[in-house]
Design an enzyme around this catalytic site. Structure first.
Site, PDB file in Angstrom:
ATOM      1  N   LYS A  89       0.809  -1.226   0.000  1.00  0.00           N
ATOM      2  CA  LYS A  89       0.000   0.000   0.000  1.00  0.00           C
ATOM      3  C   LYS A  89       0.842   1.276   0.000  1.00  0.00           C
ATOM      4  O   LYS A  89       0.444   2.307  -0.554  1.00  0.00           O
ATOM      5  CB  LYS A  89      -0.931   0.010   1.218  1.00  0.00           C
ATOM      6  CG  LYS A  89      -2.047  -1.027   1.152  1.00  0.00           C
ATOM      7  CD  LYS A  89      -3.112  -0.649   0.137  1.00  0.00           C
ATOM      8  CE  LYS A  89      -4.281  -1.623   0.135  1.00  0.00           C
ATOM      9  NZ  LYS A  89      -5.179  -1.365  -1.015  1.00  0.00           N
ATOM     10  N   GLU A 111      -9.545   6.592   3.022  1.00  0.00           N
ATOM     11  CA  GLU A 111     -10.454   5.590   3.569  1.00  0.00           C
ATOM     12  C   GLU A 111      -9.621   4.364   3.896  1.00  0.00           C
ATOM     13  O   GLU A 111      -8.550   4.171   3.326  1.00  0.00           O
ATOM     14  CB  GLU A 111     -11.537   5.227   2.544  1.00  0.00           C
ATOM     15  CG  GLU A 111     -11.136   4.173   1.507  1.00  0.00           C
ATOM     16  CD  GLU A 111     -10.019   4.615   0.564  1.00  0.00           C
ATOM     17  OE1 GLU A 111      -9.872   5.814   0.338  1.00  0.00           O
ATOM     18  OE2 GLU A 111      -9.277   3.734   0.054  1.00  0.00           O
ATOM     19  N   SER A 377       1.457  -9.709  -1.134  1.00  0.00           N
ATOM     20  CA  SER A 377       1.213  -8.271  -0.992  1.00  0.00           C
ATOM     21  C   SER A 377       1.386  -7.734   0.424  1.00  0.00           C
ATOM     22  O   SER A 377       1.669  -6.563   0.616  1.00  0.00           O
ATOM     23  CB  SER A 377      -0.191  -7.938  -1.497  1.00  0.00           C
ATOM     24  OG  SER A 377      -1.155  -8.731  -0.833  1.00  0.00           O
TER      25      SER A 377
END
Lengths: 393, 258
Positions: A89, A111, A377
């Site tokens: 991220k 968010e 990830s």
């Protein structure tokens, strides 16, 4: 070039910018300027510097020998779990915060579902000294308490979204409402390849560092930049977009997207959007969307908070529609078992999102000399509670 | 037949009052009664909301009414049936306001055809922007005699306002501040300056001011710069608390008109 976005933000019939007029100036400002900013030499220099020295890139491409032995193929793990803050991220939040600064914005909103994107945003805001508000569904705040506290430690204000089912979709609604109410000094860092154009393309570009590195690393390790398979989990689809990006036009590289089947695709408790969704419009773009016959958005379910989003990014809908990516799903049970298996075979506890990607290795008919990339990830630290509750280890 | 919205603005250039409420709120069957009461009470335009699960442009009051309406079982098909019933008794222009996705699922062409047949005059779809409207939807709207109402806000550039004015053939919905829907007790000087600016643009279409209108003073102030105003959240609040819908609606509209 078949899979790139056009000037109006469409990938085939998916995408666009379906936003209230109140957001038009903000989104238009981004649309006009994002490419020239992120392709400028100074931006690239700053972005690369932070990815290297702050995030810890390049992340390793690790040949998982025991996993390879089990599944009879050459399996590499792309270790995004080793990024600062524990997931891919942050590649995107670094890019967007640099962009926000360039645009002269003073405040950041975001968010978050599981809290990974929220933490990655809170982190870069601390780094850049920018004020940050993160919207999070009240239910998710209760389920992901440690990430809430991480954000608070980093100086971010976490605001509970109390509408709807109080999860990621509702947090996104609240963030968009905040942006409508604060249009001039605020940048909205969307965490996935969703939202109105240019977000899907912008986020995909920031995440494309993943496939860029894979190519270089595979060339060094295999003498060839092209794997046979790239496997990634898809919630909104940002890690998958990054892992596929530089292989999209190389059609001999098979791309696999793994969605969360939850308790099973047909149980009514699932998040497998390509299996269950129809074309719809939510959060500013036209894409596949889980919805009722009357067009009301359905709350998805997955054991993994990062995959329970009712849609996927428009790029992925296009990749599904054209058959470029094969979408398969993994249930909660399959993902949890895969998470435990990876822990035992390779000493890596994956995020439950990423465990979904590992879970489909047995579902593919792999050859012994196939080179397979699994995009790992995120790491499993945030999911310890879920592993403990699962208990079967 | 001439669109009722255009007919209204031809006969009335001032103090136009458009009232929004969500279909199926507070109770599923209240839609018809509320519309009738609004006509009797002296409203000029009736705006009926199509409830949606994710109304991002709306504040808490209208969000809640959407949720209640959906829980009550409201859907597009039933809504169009109710509009048909309203149209048998009510002459005012009717506008449907909602988000694009329920319309898309119903089928845009079928929706426009059925809405026009039920007696709808116009649509407000906040998440349908100008570009998408003109490339994909305009022809269908035009064929069915439905007018599309665009929003503008204080951050909309003059150039964009002029584009929207050109694409409009009824009225423009001027949002009073950079915000989601919600009632306020008064306008700021900045808002007054914005309304004055809009008036001086001398657009070809009339504009109505919405968002933040709640009482006689905000209504009168809005009307002093524009052709009229739109009231939503304050009206929804009234409906939520009402024990006598038609009596309360009459009192409320009378109090706004002053």
């Amino acid at each position: 070039m078949k899979y790139t976005v056009n000037d109006h933000g469409y990938y085939g019939k998916f995408g666009g910018a379906f936003i209230p007029e109140m957001l038009h100036p903000n989104v238009e400002e981004l649309r006009i300027s994002y490419l020239s900013i992120i392709e400028s030499p100074q931006f690239k220099k700053d972005f690369d510097y932070l990815l290297k020295n702050y995030v810890g890139r390049p992340t390793p491409l690790f040949l998982a020998e025991r996993l390879s032995e089990k599944y009879k193929a050459k399996i590499y793990l792309k270790r995004e779990d080793l990024c600062h803050t524990g997931a891919h991220k942050i590649n995107n939040t670094i890019g967007q915060i640099l962009l926000a600064k360039k645009l002269g914005k003073k405040k950041i909103i975001a968010e978050t579902g599981a809290g990974q994107h929220g933490v990655a945003t809170a982190t870069v805001c601390a780094l850049m000294g920018m004020e940050c508000i993160v919207y999070m569904g009240q239910l998710d705040m209760e389920r992901q308490r440690p990430n809430v506290e991480r954000m608070r430690i980093l100086g971010t204000k976490v605001v509970a979204a109390t509408s709807g089912n109080m999860t990621l979709k509702d947090a996104t609604n609240e963030a968009m409402r905040h942006w409508i109410n604060n249009p001039t000094d605020t940048h909205y860092i969307i965490g996935s390849v969703v939202g109105p154009h240019p977000y899907p393309d912008m986020v995909a570009r920031f995440q494309s560092v993943i496939s860029d590195e894979i190519k270089t690393q595979l060339t060094a390790q295999e003498g060839n930049p092209f794997p046979d398979y790239v496997i990634a989990c898809v919630g909104g689809g940002s890690n998958a977009a990054g892992a596929y990006y530089h292989f999209l036009d190389d059609e001999h590289v098979k791309l696999i997207g793994v969605e969360a089947a939850g308790k099973g695709v047909d149980t009514g408790e699932s998040a497998a959007t390509t299996a269950l969704g129809k074309v719809g419009i939510l959060h500013g773009s036209k894409s596949l969307l889980m919805q009722t016959e009357d067009g009301q958005v359905i709350e998805p379910y997955s054991i993994s908070a990062g995959l329970d989003y009712p849609g996927i990014g428009p790029l992925h809908s296009h990749l599904f529609d054209t058959g470029r990516v094969q979408f398969i799903s993994a249930t909660d049970d399959e993902a949890m078992n895969a998470g435990i298996e990876l822990s035992r075979l390779e000493g890596i506890i994956p995020a439950i999102e990423s465990a979904h990607a590992v879970a489909v290795l047995g579902k593919l008919s792999l050859d012994e000399d196939d080179v397979v990339i699994v995009n790992l990830s995120g790491r499993g630290d945030k999911d310890l509670e879920t592993y403990i509750r699962w208990g079967k280890y | 037949m001439k669109n009722r919205i255009n007919a209204l603005f031809e006969s009335k250039a001032q103090n136009v009052l458009s009232v929004y409420f969500t279909a199926g709120f507070p109770a599923l069957g209240d839609t018809v009664r509320i519309a009738k009461s609004l006509e009797e009470a002296g409203a000029d335009i009736i705006e009926i909301g199509i409830p949606f699960s994710d109304p991002v442009a709306d504040g808490p009051v209208i969000q809640q009414s959407n949720k209640v309406a959906l829980d009550n079982g409201m859907n597009v098909k039933l809504l169009l049936q109710q509009v048909k019933e309203i149209r048998q008794q009510v002459k005012l222009p009717i506008i449907l306001m909602g988000y694009l996705n329920p319309v898309l699922q119903y089928g845009v062409e079928k929706f426009c055809k059925d809405a026009a047949a039920a007696g709808v005059d116009g649509l407000i779809l906040p998440d349908l922007p100008l570009y998408e409207f003109e490339t994909e939807y305009k022809t269908t709207f035009d064929t069915n005699g439905l007018t599309n109402v665009f929003l503008i806000s204080p951050t909309t550039s003059e150039n964009r306002i002029r584009q929207i004015d050109t694409a409009t053939n009824s009225f423009i919905y001027a949002v009073s501040s950079s915000s989601t829907t919600g009632a306020k007790n008064e306008f700021s000087q900045e808002q007054a300056d914005y309304f004055k600016y809009l008036k001086h643009l001398k657009l070809k279409n009339p504009f109505l001011i919405g968002f933040g209108i709640s009482n006689q003073s905000t209504f009168a102030q809005a009307c002093s710069y524009s052709s009229g105003a739109i009231i939503g959240s304050a009206f929804i609040r009234l409906l939520a608390d009402s024990k006598d819908l038609s009596g309360d609606i009459k009192k409320f509209i009378a109090s706004l008109r002053g």
